[in-house]
Write an enzyme that holds these catalytic residues in place. Structure first.
Site, PDB file in Angstrom:
ATOM      1  N   TRP A 118       0.804  -1.219   0.000  1.00  0.00           N
ATOM      2  CA  TRP A 118       0.000   0.000   0.000  1.00  0.00           C
ATOM      3  C   TRP A 118       0.840   1.273   0.000  1.00  0.00           C
ATOM      4  CZ3 TRP A 118       1.595   2.764   4.100  1.00  0.00           C
ATOM      5  CH2 TRP A 118       2.098   2.051   5.222  1.00  0.00           C
ATOM      6  N   ASN A 119       2.134   1.189   0.378  1.00  0.00           N
ATOM      7  CA  ASN A 119       2.840   2.421   0.715  1.00  0.00           C
ATOM      8  C   ASN A 119       3.283   3.263  -0.482  1.00  0.00           C
ATOM      9  OD1 ASN A 119       4.587   0.281   0.195  1.00  0.00           O
ATOM     10  ND2 ASN A 119       6.150   0.985   1.626  1.00  0.00           N
ATOM     11  N   SER A 134      16.579   4.679  -4.240  1.00  0.00           N
ATOM     12  CA  SER A 134      15.668   4.136  -5.245  1.00  0.00           C
ATOM     13  C   SER A 134      15.861   4.805  -6.598  1.00  0.00           C
ATOM     14  CB  SER A 134      14.213   4.316  -4.793  1.00  0.00           C
ATOM     15  OG  SER A 134      13.986   3.666  -3.559  1.00  0.00           O
ATOM     16  N   GLU A 154      11.155  -3.483  12.577  1.00  0.00           N
ATOM     17  CA  GLU A 154      10.904  -2.451  11.577  1.00  0.00           C
ATOM     18  C   GLU A 154       9.821  -1.507  12.097  1.00  0.00           C
ATOM     19  OE1 GLU A 154      10.564  -2.270   6.720  1.00  0.00           O
ATOM     20  OE2 GLU A 154       9.683  -3.978   7.765  1.00  0.00           O
ATOM     21  N   ARG A 200      10.481  10.217   4.508  1.00  0.00           N
ATOM     22  CA  ARG A 200       9.741  10.032   3.257  1.00  0.00           C
ATOM     23  C   ARG A 200       8.581   9.082   3.501  1.00  0.00           C
ATOM     24  NH1 ARG A 200      10.876   7.166  -2.181  1.00  0.00           N
ATOM     25  NH2 ARG A 200      12.194   5.811  -0.932  1.00  0.00           N
ATOM     26  N   LYS A 248      -2.768  -8.212  -7.660  1.00  0.00           N
ATOM     27  CA  LYS A 248      -3.556  -8.130  -6.438  1.00  0.00           C
ATOM     28  C   LYS A 248      -3.000  -6.955  -5.626  1.00  0.00           C
ATOM     29  CE  LYS A 248      -3.562  -8.863  -2.549  1.00  0.00           C
ATOM     30  NZ  LYS A 248      -3.631  -7.827  -1.424  1.00  0.00           N
ATOM     31  N   ARG A 259       6.579  -1.047 -11.064  1.00  0.00           N
ATOM     32  CA  ARG A 259       7.857  -1.749 -10.941  1.00  0.00           C
ATOM     33  C   ARG A 259       7.720  -3.238 -11.249  1.00  0.00           C
ATOM     34  NH1 ARG A 259      11.075  -0.386  -5.597  1.00  0.00           N
ATOM     35  NH2 ARG A 259      10.124  -2.243  -4.707  1.00  0.00           N
ATOM     36  N   GLY A 307       6.244  -6.993   0.472  1.00  0.00           N
ATOM     37  CA  GLY A 307       5.530  -6.939   1.740  1.00  0.00           C
ATOM     38  C   GLY A 307       6.391  -7.491   2.865  1.00  0.00           C
ATOM     39  N   SER A 308       5.746  -7.957   3.906  1.00  0.00           N
ATOM     40  CA  SER A 308       6.469  -8.407   5.091  1.00  0.00           C
ATOM     41  C   SER A 308       7.176  -9.736   4.857  1.00  0.00           C
ATOM     42  CB  SER A 308       5.507  -8.548   6.272  1.00  0.00           C
ATOM     43  OG  SER A 308       4.666  -9.677   6.099  1.00  0.00           O
ATOM     44  N   CYS A 367      10.002   0.441   3.054  1.00  0.00           N
ATOM     45  CA  CYS A 367      10.859  -0.694   3.396  1.00  0.00           C
ATOM     46  C   CYS A 367      12.327  -0.306   3.416  1.00  0.00           C
ATOM     47  CB  CYS A 367      10.620  -1.850   2.431  1.00  0.00           C
ATOM     48  SG  CYS A 367      10.785  -1.387   0.698  1.00  0.00           S
ATOM     49  N   GLU A 415      10.374  -9.050  -2.342  1.00  0.00           N
ATOM     50  CA  GLU A 415      10.990  -7.855  -1.759  1.00  0.00           C
ATOM     51  C   GLU A 415      10.336  -7.682  -0.403  1.00  0.00           C
ATOM     52  OE1 GLU A 415      11.185  -4.426  -0.252  1.00  0.00           O
ATOM     53  OE2 GLU A 415      10.141  -3.676  -2.023  1.00  0.00           O
TER      54      GLU A 415
END
Length: 490
Positions: free
Chosen positions: A161-162, A456, A396, A293, A185, A170, A243-244, A299, A265
């Site tokens: 979502w971030n 990035s 995290e 940011r 998804k 990507r 994600g996690s 992440c 990732e």
């Protein structure tokens, strides 16, 4: 439900259904879920809530479109991606407002994300025509070796979502460039931007007479139920997930049944090392970017600030002043620099981590608590006197909180930096070339910023080591994740 801050044209034409085989429609059971604005907590749109049957229909479409899309010349795939890039950049203000509405980040930051996300389309438009092969005589001289690349096949792309546009492009861009069709998804927290990007791809493909089933999107609040049948279907050949680490491990276990190509990732715990000889003004400037940011919800966000004893107090004081001057406000407010966290649960997590650190002896130099206003806001915070084994250091954070930990020697700095199962990103500030070279060699991370708070870049490989994932996105290796290498002996 609609967001009043969005342009009427965008609201009128924003898709909120499922995209399957080039057509928008409701979920099989016509269920929906609400997308909320994290700056207010209020609902802005209702989106179709996909079922497992919908996901299988999407895979049907991706599988059916795969032969035709694979046969499309690389140049035509390239031109499609380039056209989508141009449309996204042209609508940066409009799409940025949509990102702000569903993700909460300040408008300037959201617009920057649109440009960054679009860059993946431009980059992979260029890479689409550069799938290298090989023809050479075998060393034995008895035959010729012919090596080529072909698309891996229908791919499942699971996005977070971030960064709702960048995380989608990507993955979508290299997949399409390689000749793969996809089922996307998106996160149920920020599906709207992905749906809009998919519509732009669909409409461009339709105008060019290309297959429209190449991108299918199934937003859902029941991710495991919806994706589960896809992992069991032998037609699916690839999964890419951001994600996690916990969820990534589960997906890897599912992917093992059909031996799916997998890109993961996953989580991070990035150290930000300030050596004794660092330019502190530059370090503070970089720290603001690396930490704040997207309100720290990244992440690759700096999670632990490891600072040499000789400059620790000076750095912490300067950093705290700069953090305390940040304007925390709804993303639509002029001058906003730090927006809300994504949800109430995120605020509660950050609050718990700060309270635990303070209970263990940490001092709050600035911030330290949630803001008393509508929405999910937490003050940008700097903590000092934090022990290296505090929970806020080992977990995290995913929020605008910076714990400062001291070190005495360079060896100790590297020991602290690498004392984590994660290895996604890291940052180091020094004016010594020798220290910079050692940092590049000794830090266990897939991406390292030397005197930079931002790593990035669409043209560079993005990914981590250890529990931070498998594979790379972006750069000249990003397309490899969606290709199989085939060797023929002639």
């Amino acid at each position: 439900m609609t967001a009043t801050t969005l342009s009427p044209a965008l609201v009128a034409h924003l898709p909120t259904g499922l995209l399957v085989d080039g057509h928008w429609g409701p979920a099989a059971d016509r269920s929906t879920f609400e997308v909320a604005d994290p700056a207010t907590g209020q609902g802005i749109f209702d989106v179709a809530d996909a079922t497992p049957a919908d996901a299988l229909r999407a895979l049907d479409a991706a599988h059916a479109a795969a032969p035709a899309w694979r046969a499309v010349p690389p140049r035509e795939r390239s031109e499609l991606l380039r056209a989508v890039y141009a449309r996204l950049v042209a609508r940066a203000d409009d799409i940025g407002a949509l990102i702000t509405a569903e993700a909460g980040k300040p408008l300037a930051e959201a617009r920057a994300e649109v440009v960054y996300g679009a860059e993946f389309l431009r980059w992979f438009a260029e890479e689409a025509v550069r799938a290298d092969g090989l023809v050479r005589r075998a060393p034995s001289g008895g035959n010729t070796q012919y090596v080529s690349r072909r698309p891996v096949g229908p791919s499942l792309l699971i996005t977070p979502w971030n960064f709702p546009i960048a995380m989608a492009t990507r993955k979508i861009a290299p997949a399409l460039a390689a000749g793969c069709t996809v089922v996307v998804k998106p996160s149920e927290l920020t599906p709207l931007t992905t749906l809009l990007v998919a519509e732009i791809v669909r409409s461009e493909a339709e105008e060019r007479g290309l297959p429209t089933g190449i991108v299918n999107v199934v937003p859902t609040t029941h991710a495991a139920d919806v994706t589960g049948p896809l992992f069991e279907d032998p037609r699916l050949r690839k999964v890419s997930f951001t994600g996690s680490t916990g969820v990534g491990r589960t997906l890897l276990a599912q992917a093992s049944a059909n031996v799916l190509r997998s890109s993961m990732e996953l989580g991070g715990n990035a150290p930000f090392i300030v050596f004794a000889d660092a330019d502190l003004d530059a370090a503070v400037e970089g720290a603001l970017i690396a930490k704040l940011r997207n309100s720290g919800q990244s992440c690759v966000a700096a999670n632990r600030f490891l600072v040499h004893d000789s400059v620790a107090r000076d750095f912490a004081d300067r950093f705290a002043r700069a953090v305390g001057e940040q304007v925390t406000a709804p993303g639509t407010q002029p001058g906003a620099q730090v927006g809300p966290l994504i949800s109430e649960a995120a605020v509660e997590k950050v609050t718990g981590l700060v309270d635990d650190a303070v209970a263990q002896g940490a001092q709050v130099l600035t911030g330290g608590s949630r803001l008393d206003r509508p929405g999910h806001f937490f003050e940008p915070t700097v903590l000092t006197g934090v022990s290296a084994d505090a929970t806020i250091v080992t977990e995290e954070i995913f929020g605008p909180v910076a714990p400062v930990v001291r070190f005495g020697s360079d060896d100790e700095a590297y020991e602290l930096a690498n004392s984590t199962p994660y290895g996604l990103a890291a940052y180091a500030y020094t004016t010594s070339l020798a220290r910079a070279q050692r940092a590049m060699e000794d830090i266990e991370a897939g991406m390292i910023g030397i005197n930079r708070g931002l790593v990035s870049d669409a043209s560079a490989p993005f990914g981590g080591v250890k529990a931070s994932g498998l594979g790379r996105e972006g750069g000249d290796v990003g397309i490899d994740e969606y290709q199989e290498t085939v060797y023929v002996a002639l």
